[in-house]
Scaffold this motif. Structure first.
Motif, mmCIF file in Angstrom:
data_model
loop_
_atom_site.group_PDB
_atom_site.id
_atom_site.type_symbol
_atom_site.label_atom_id
_atom_site.label_comp_id
_atom_site.label_asym_id
_atom_site.label_seq_id
_atom_site.Cartn_x
_atom_site.Cartn_y
_atom_site.Cartn_z
ATOM 1 N N ASP A 114 3.667 10.152 3.256
ATOM 2 C CA ASP A 114 3.054 10.721 4.249
ATOM 3 C C ASP A 114 1.922 9.406 4.904
ATOM 4 N N PRO A 115 1.787 9.377 6.040
ATOM 5 C CA PRO A 115 1.218 8.044 6.659
ATOM 6 C C PRO A 115 -0.176 7.705 5.838
ATOM 7 N N GLU A 116 -1.083 8.667 5.316
ATOM 8 C CA GLU A 116 -2.224 8.217 4.768
ATOM 9 C C GLU A 116 -1.702 7.618 3.166
ATOM 10 N N THR A 117 -0.860 7.827 2.798
ATOM 11 C CA THR A 117 -0.618 7.033 1.478
ATOM 12 C C THR A 117 0.468 5.825 1.600
ATOM 13 N N VAL A 118 0.738 5.555 2.740
ATOM 14 C CA VAL A 118 1.601 4.282 2.976
ATOM 15 C C VAL A 118 0.821 3.071 2.465
ATOM 16 N N GLY A 119 -0.244 2.805 3.147
ATOM 17 C CA GLY A 119 -1.393 1.661 3.074
ATOM 18 C C GLY A 119 -1.359 1.044 1.569
ATOM 19 N N ASP A 120 -1.427 2.069 0.584
ATOM 20 C CA ASP A 120 -1.772 1.738 -0.798
ATOM 21 C C ASP A 120 -0.410 1.087 -1.424
ATOM 22 N N VAL A 121 0.605 1.733 -0.953
ATOM 23 C CA VAL A 121 1.859 1.136 -1.534
ATOM 24 C C VAL A 121 2.124 -0.178 -0.754
ATOM 25 N N LEU A 122 1.707 -0.287 0.282
ATOM 26 C CA LEU A 122 2.032 -1.758 1.093
ATOM 27 C C LEU A 122 1.142 -2.796 0.354
ATOM 28 N N GLN A 123 -0.058 -2.223 -0.220
ATOM 29 C CA GLN A 123 -1.043 -3.195 -0.880
ATOM 30 C C GLN A 123 -0.368 -3.811 -2.172
ATOM 31 N N VAL A 124 -0.081 -2.871 -2.917
ATOM 32 C CA VAL A 124 0.505 -2.996 -4.064
ATOM 33 C C VAL A 124 1.678 -4.129 -3.841
ATOM 34 N N MET A 125 2.482 -3.944 -2.825
ATOM 35 C CA MET A 125 3.792 -4.786 -2.653
ATOM 36 C C MET A 125 3.350 -6.042 -2.246
ATOM 37 N N ARG A 126 2.178 -6.180 -1.458
ATOM 38 C CA ARG A 126 1.489 -7.452 -0.886
ATOM 39 C C ARG A 126 0.769 -8.153 -2.015
ATOM 40 N N ASN A 127 0.255 -7.550 -3.165
ATOM 41 C CA ASN A 127 -0.258 -8.258 -4.240
ATOM 42 C C ASN A 127 0.927 -8.940 -5.270
ATOM 43 N N LEU A 128 1.949 -8.183 -5.227
ATOM 44 C CA LEU A 128 3.132 -8.513 -6.036
ATOM 45 C C LEU A 128 3.580 -9.827 -5.240
ATOM 46 N N ALA A 129 3.940 -9.886 -4.055
ATOM 47 C CA ALA A 129 4.467 -10.960 -3.298
ATOM 48 C C ALA A 129 3.182 -12.036 -3.384
ATOM 49 N N GLU A 130 1.996 -12.013 -3.478
ATOM 50 C CA GLU A 130 0.927 -13.103 -3.750
ATOM 51 C C GLU A 130 1.273 -13.329 -4.996
ATOM 52 N N ALA A 131 1.553 -12.814 -6.055
ATOM 53 C CA ALA A 131 1.757 -12.923 -7.576
ATOM 54 C C ALA A 131 2.989 -13.920 -7.710
ATOM 55 N N GLY A 132 4.046 -14.008 -6.542
ATOM 56 C CA GLY A 132 5.081 -14.846 -6.675
ATOM 57 C C GLY A 132 6.412 -14.315 -6.991
ATOM 58 N N MET A 133 6.233 -12.858 -6.833
ATOM 59 C CA MET A 133 7.293 -12.037 -7.224
ATOM 60 C C MET A 133 8.720 -12.286 -6.191
ATOM 61 N N THR A 134 9.704 -12.282 -6.459
ATOM 62 C CA THR A 134 10.886 -12.685 -5.560
ATOM 63 C C THR A 134 11.211 -11.181 -5.206
ATOM 64 N N MET A 135 11.156 -10.807 -3.829
ATOM 65 C CA MET A 135 11.395 -9.535 -3.238
ATOM 66 C C MET A 135 12.464 -9.420 -2.176
ATOM 67 N N VAL A 136 13.229 -8.612 -2.060
ATOM 68 C CA VAL A 136 13.822 -8.371 -0.899
ATOM 69 C C VAL A 136 13.830 -6.922 -0.414
ATOM 70 N N VAL A 137 13.225 -6.638 0.696
ATOM 71 C CA VAL A 137 12.332 -5.373 1.217
ATOM 72 C C VAL A 137 13.056 -4.977 2.379
ATOM 73 N N VAL A 138 13.826 -3.850 2.317
ATOM 74 C CA VAL A 138 14.282 -3.172 3.582
ATOM 75 C C VAL A 138 13.125 -2.230 4.085
ATOM 76 N N THR A 139 12.599 -2.462 5.223
ATOM 77 C CA THR A 139 11.370 -1.804 5.848
ATOM 78 C C THR A 139 11.483 -1.745 7.132
ATOM 79 N N HIS A 140 10.892 -0.502 7.570
ATOM 80 C CA HIS A 140 10.546 -0.540 9.144
ATOM 81 C C HIS A 140 9.070 -1.065 9.384
ATOM 82 N N GLU A 141 8.454 -1.261 8.273
ATOM 83 C CA GLU A 141 6.941 -1.598 8.605
ATOM 84 C C GLU A 141 6.943 -3.071 9.006
ATOM 85 N N MET A 142 6.844 -3.118 10.509
ATOM 86 C CA MET A 142 7.156 -4.507 11.087
ATOM 87 C C MET A 142 5.588 -5.226 10.831
ATOM 88 N N GLU A 143 4.633 -4.662 10.969
ATOM 89 C CA GLU A 143 3.356 -5.335 10.428
ATOM 90 C C GLU A 143 3.415 -5.996 9.308
#
Ligand code: ADP
Ligand code: MG
Length: 252
Positions: free
Chosen positions: A180-209
């Motif tokens: 649901d659109p209202e729960t997407v932001g929290d998931v993306l924020q978790v992924m953003r935090n992971l990226a900032e913590a240095g995790m190597t990530m390959v992300v298939v996504t339609h979230e262009m932003e």
């Protein structure tokens, strides 16, 4: 060591060479070449059916390539002698459909593979689970059943579960597409935090932003090949290939 010298000597943590995958006569991946460095975040974009999921699934041996090679952190994923279970624990995967065990609590979801596959003690597994559930902001849900959580919360639990295996790389296959659109932001924020913590990530996504803000590199796939790859500001902001332009004009 200077940055240039580091770049010159760094071995990619994921090295995909001439990867091919066919299902019967349907060649889905024609010739994929992709390197991912440690700590790098690569977003993969492209139309439905272009082979994005198949490529991710080849990386962690959920699919067997019909040609080429994939080396992850020194492990040849196409080696028939590879200990697949051991190799898979080093690669976390998060799917569109969270794939949590519905009859188990969040705690059990987060600890079961730790105790069964990594042979951690219950106490240790619980400690790791608690740390990772805190990372995704859901500490209070430890005893909940997945069914009582929102889609976004379930996806954050799925991320915490993958992290609890201490993976070297994390693969995400459209992690927010079913939410649901209202729960997407929290998931993306978790992924953003992971990226900032240095995790190597390959992300298939339609979230262009998300790709624009978080990706070190964006890879555009179409028809089983990498059509264009580079920094987000180039691939999304100033695409060179017609196929990339056409795709972006449909999704942006
Ligand atoms: P994407 O993730 O980019 O939408 P996929 O990798 O899921 O693309 O699919 C690419 C193509 O491979 C599609 O034509 C799909 O039908 C086919 N395909 C994927 N998985 C299988 C499978 N297990 N068996 C047969 N065909 C498959
Ligand atoms: Mg897919």
């Amino acid at each position: 060591m200077t940055t240039t010298a580091q770049a010159a000597t760094q071995t990619p943590i994921i090295a995909i060479r001439n990867l091919q995958k066919s299902f019967g006569t349907n060649q889905v991946l024609t010739d994929i070449n992709l390197d991912v460095d440690k700590g790098e975040v690569v977003c993969v974009i492209g139309p439905s059916g272009s082979g994005k999921s198949t490529m991710l699934r080849c990386i962690n041996t959920l699919e067997t390539p019909t040609g080429g090679s994939i080396v992850v952190d020194g492990m040849d994923m196409t080696d028939l002698d590879l200990d697949i279970d051991a190799a898979r624990t080093r690669i976390g995967m998060v799917f569109q459909s969270f794939n949590l065990f519905g009859h188990l609590t969040v705690r059990e979801n987060l600890t079961i593979a730790q105790t069964k596959v990594l042979r951690r003690s219950k106490a240790e597994a619980n400690k790791v689970a608690e740390a990772n559930l805190a990372k995704v902001g859901l500490s209070e849900k430890m005893e909940a059943k997945p069914g009582s959580l929102s889609g976004g919360q379930q996806q954050r639990v799925a991320i915490a579960r993958a992290l609890s295996m201490d993976p070297d790389v994390m693969l995400f296959d459209e992690p927010t597409s079913a939410l649901d659109p209202e729960t997407v932001g929290d998931v993306l924020q978790v992924m953003r935090n992971l990226a900032e913590a240095g995790m190597t990530m390959v992300v298939v996504t339609h979230e262009m932003e998300f790709a624009r803000q978080v990706a070190d590199r964006v890879v555009f796939m179409d028809g089983g090949v990498v059509v264009e790859s580079g920094p987000a500001k180039d691939v999304i902001g100033n695409p060179q290939e017609q196929r990339t332009k056409d795709f972006l004009s449909r999704v942006l």
